[in-house]
Design a protein around this motif. Structure first.
Motif, short mmCIF file in Angstrom:
data_model
loop_
_atom_site.label_atom_id
_atom_site.label_comp_id
_atom_site.label_asym_id
_atom_site.label_seq_id
_atom_site.Cartn_x
_atom_site.Cartn_y
_atom_site.Cartn_z
N LEU A 64 -3.80 -11.14 -8.31
CA LEU A 64 -4.66 -11.36 -7.03
C LEU A 64 -5.39 -10.00 -6.61
CD1 LEU A 64 -5.23 -12.96 -4.69
CD2 LEU A 64 -3.16 -12.20 -3.75
N ASP A 65 -4.47 -9.07 -6.68
CA ASP A 65 -5.06 -7.66 -6.36
C ASP A 65 -6.32 -7.20 -7.18
OD1 ASP A 65 -3.48 -7.59 -4.16
OD2 ASP A 65 -1.85 -6.17 -5.20
N THR A 66 -6.30 -7.46 -8.56
CA THR A 66 -7.10 -7.16 -9.55
C THR A 66 -8.59 -7.92 -9.07
OG1 THR A 66 -5.48 -6.87 -11.20
CG2 THR A 66 -7.89 -7.18 -11.96
N HIS A 162 -4.96 -1.01 -3.46
CA HIS A 162 -5.94 -0.21 -2.79
C HIS A 162 -7.22 -1.12 -2.24
CE1 HIS A 162 -9.53 2.93 -3.63
NE2 HIS A 162 -9.14 2.65 -2.04
N LEU A 163 -7.88 -2.01 -3.18
CA LEU A 163 -8.96 -2.97 -2.72
C LEU A 163 -8.41 -4.15 -2.36
CD1 LEU A 163 -11.37 -1.18 -5.23
CD2 LEU A 163 -10.99 -0.75 -2.97
N ARG A 164 -7.46 -4.45 -2.09
CA ARG A 164 -7.03 -5.76 -1.58
C ARG A 164 -7.33 -5.79 -0.09
NH1 ARG A 164 -1.36 -9.36 -0.70
NH2 ARG A 164 -1.12 -9.01 -2.87
N TYR A 165 -8.60 -6.28 0.56
CA TYR A 165 -8.74 -6.18 1.89
C TYR A 165 -9.59 -7.53 2.06
CZ TYR A 165 -12.57 -3.50 0.30
OH TYR A 165 -13.84 -2.87 -0.25
N HIS A 166 -10.17 -7.93 3.39
CA HIS A 166 -10.82 -8.63 3.74
C HIS A 166 -12.68 -8.38 3.80
CE1 HIS A 166 -12.67 -12.11 6.24
NE2 HIS A 166 -11.53 -12.88 6.03
N THR A 201 -10.58 7.27 -6.72
CA THR A 201 -9.39 7.65 -7.45
C THR A 201 -8.31 8.10 -6.31
OG1 THR A 201 -10.91 8.74 -9.05
CG2 THR A 201 -8.83 9.54 -9.02
N ILE A 202 -8.76 8.96 -5.37
CA ILE A 202 -7.66 8.99 -4.50
C ILE A 202 -6.84 7.74 -3.83
CG2 ILE A 202 -7.15 10.23 -2.35
CD1 ILE A 202 -9.16 12.21 -3.00
N GLY A 203 -7.97 6.80 -3.45
CA GLY A 203 -7.35 5.66 -2.79
C GLY A 203 -6.45 4.68 -3.98
N HIS A 204 -6.78 4.70 -5.35
CA HIS A 204 -5.84 4.24 -6.32
C HIS A 204 -4.56 5.12 -6.39
CE1 HIS A 204 -8.80 1.54 -7.44
NE2 HIS A 204 -8.56 1.29 -8.71
N LEU A 205 -4.52 6.32 -6.40
CA LEU A 205 -3.43 7.09 -6.51
C LEU A 205 -2.53 6.68 -5.30
CD1 LEU A 205 -4.93 10.57 -8.05
CD2 LEU A 205 -3.41 8.69 -9.39
N ASN A 206 -3.02 7.05 -4.09
CA ASN A 206 -2.29 6.51 -3.00
C ASN A 206 -1.46 5.28 -2.77
OD1 ASN A 206 -3.69 8.73 -1.81
ND2 ASN A 206 -5.22 7.62 -0.60
N HIS A 207 -1.83 4.23 -3.50
CA HIS A 207 -1.26 3.00 -3.59
C HIS A 207 -0.67 2.66 -5.16
CE1 HIS A 207 -4.31 2.36 -0.61
NE2 HIS A 207 -3.69 1.52 -0.09
N PHE A 245 -2.99 6.91 8.98
CA PHE A 245 -4.19 6.02 8.78
C PHE A 245 -5.10 6.80 7.96
CE2 PHE A 245 -2.57 5.33 13.12
CZ PHE A 245 -2.43 4.01 12.97
N GLY A 246 -4.86 7.88 7.30
CA GLY A 246 -5.85 8.75 6.42
C GLY A 246 -6.32 7.87 5.11
N ILE A 247 -7.62 8.02 4.91
CA ILE A 247 -8.17 7.26 3.56
C ILE A 247 -8.04 8.16 2.67
CG2 ILE A 247 -10.25 6.26 2.76
CD1 ILE A 247 -9.10 4.83 5.44
N SER A 248 -8.81 9.07 2.51
CA SER A 248 -8.64 10.18 1.22
C SER A 248 -7.91 11.15 1.94
CB SER A 248 -9.97 10.82 0.89
OG SER A 248 -10.88 9.61 0.28
N LEU A 249 -8.04 11.84 3.21
CA LEU A 249 -7.57 13.03 3.66
C LEU A 249 -6.49 12.68 4.70
CD1 LEU A 249 -10.96 14.94 4.43
CD2 LEU A 249 -9.40 15.13 2.53
#
Length: 292
Positions: A64-66, A162-166, A201-207, A245-249
């Motif tokens: 689903l996330d993919t 990371h990219l599961r969002y409405h 890349t940062i967002g992927h690593l965060n999740h 709430f940080g996105i990349s930072l």
């Protein structure tokens, strides 16, 4: 109304042609293959260096996330970027015209006069700060929170979450981002591809199910150990709208005192209150906010 419809229609047609070209002709600045390569790299880190060792490689809702990942980042997000950027620009210029003002007169400075690396750094910092503020708004506003619940419905964390969002979030982010970028001006899509891929890349690593030691840089860059607390089902007392709430930072959370990392959150229960009633499939998740 007809102009808006034509704007979206030609964006879809034009982007459809662009999509075919992206797939058939790989290149260094190709978003489709960049997303694929970055995702496979981070997934590999999850396989060989898992933080939660009992979590399966094909975790809960992995497929689903993919689907969300490619739908949001590559298809809808890019179409929205083309259509909404034009719509926002036309609206903004119409408002300026009403007040007999030109966009150039509002620009704070011309980034074209800055060195290339400094332009990229400014774009990265400014967009990340604005998105941090928008992210807080998504949690604080009840109507927007219903859309953001899609992202927080993740129960097992992994890179694709990371990219599961409405898709409505794309509209909110793109619309509100246009104003500060218009006031600065001079940024071009070709220039900032590095920033987009770095942020991806940062967002992927965060999740991801990977714990990396950032050392002192954890106070600057967002990281998995910090972001897992953002997804915690149980919020800390006095923070009913959330933390981290940080996105990349991560910098903004430390500056504005919304940072919260009391200890390792490896085994936290993820989600939100009454998330057991939240839809489990893509279509019903997309429709959920409009029924609430």
């Amino acid at each position: 109304m007809v102009e808006i419809w034509n704007l979206f229609k030609y964006s879809f047609i034009g982007y459809g042609n662009y999509l075919v070209e992206e797939i058939l002709h790989p290149s260094w600045d190709n978003y489709f293959y960049a997303l694929l390569v970055i995702s496979l790299f981070v997934w590999g880190l999850e396989m060989f260096f898992p933080w939660r060792k009992n979590q399966k490689i094909i975790r809960k809702d992995f497929w689903l996330d993919t689907f969300y990942m490619f739908f949001n980042f590559f298809i809808f997000n890019m179409i929205a970027y083309i259509a909404l950027s034009s719509a926002a620009e036309n609206f903004f210029l119409s408002v300026l015209s009403f007040f007999s003002t030109e966009l150039n007169s509002l620009q704070l400075f011309d980034v074209n006069s800055f060195p290339f690396v400094l332009r990229l750094l400014l774009f990265f910092v400014i967009t990340d700060f604005v998105q941090w503020g928008i992210h807080r708004l998504l949690h604080a506003n009840k109507w927007l929170w219903n859309f953001h619940k899609v992202h927080h419905s993740v129960k097992e964390m992994g890179f694709a979450a990371h990219l599961r969002y409405h898709w409505m979030e794309t509209i909110v982010y793109r619309t509100l981002l246009y104003i500060p970028l218009a006031l600065i001006g001079g940024f071009h899509v070709d220039d900032v591809i590095f920033v987009h891929l770095f942020a991806l890349t940062i967002g992927h690593l965060n999740h991801a199910n990977v714990k990396l030691n950032y050392g002192p840089l954890k106070y600057i860059f967002n990281n998995a150990e910090m972001h897992i607390w953002h997804h915690s089902k149980e919020l800390p007392e006095g923070n009913k709208h959330g933390v981290n709430f940080g996105i990349s930072l991560s910098l903004w959370d430390y500056i504005f005192r919304t940072a919260h990392v009391p200890h390792s959150g490896r085994d936290l229960e993820l989600g939100f209150d009454k998330d057991e009633k939240f839809p489990k499939d893509f279509l019903h998740q997309e429709m959920y906010p409009f029924k609430e």
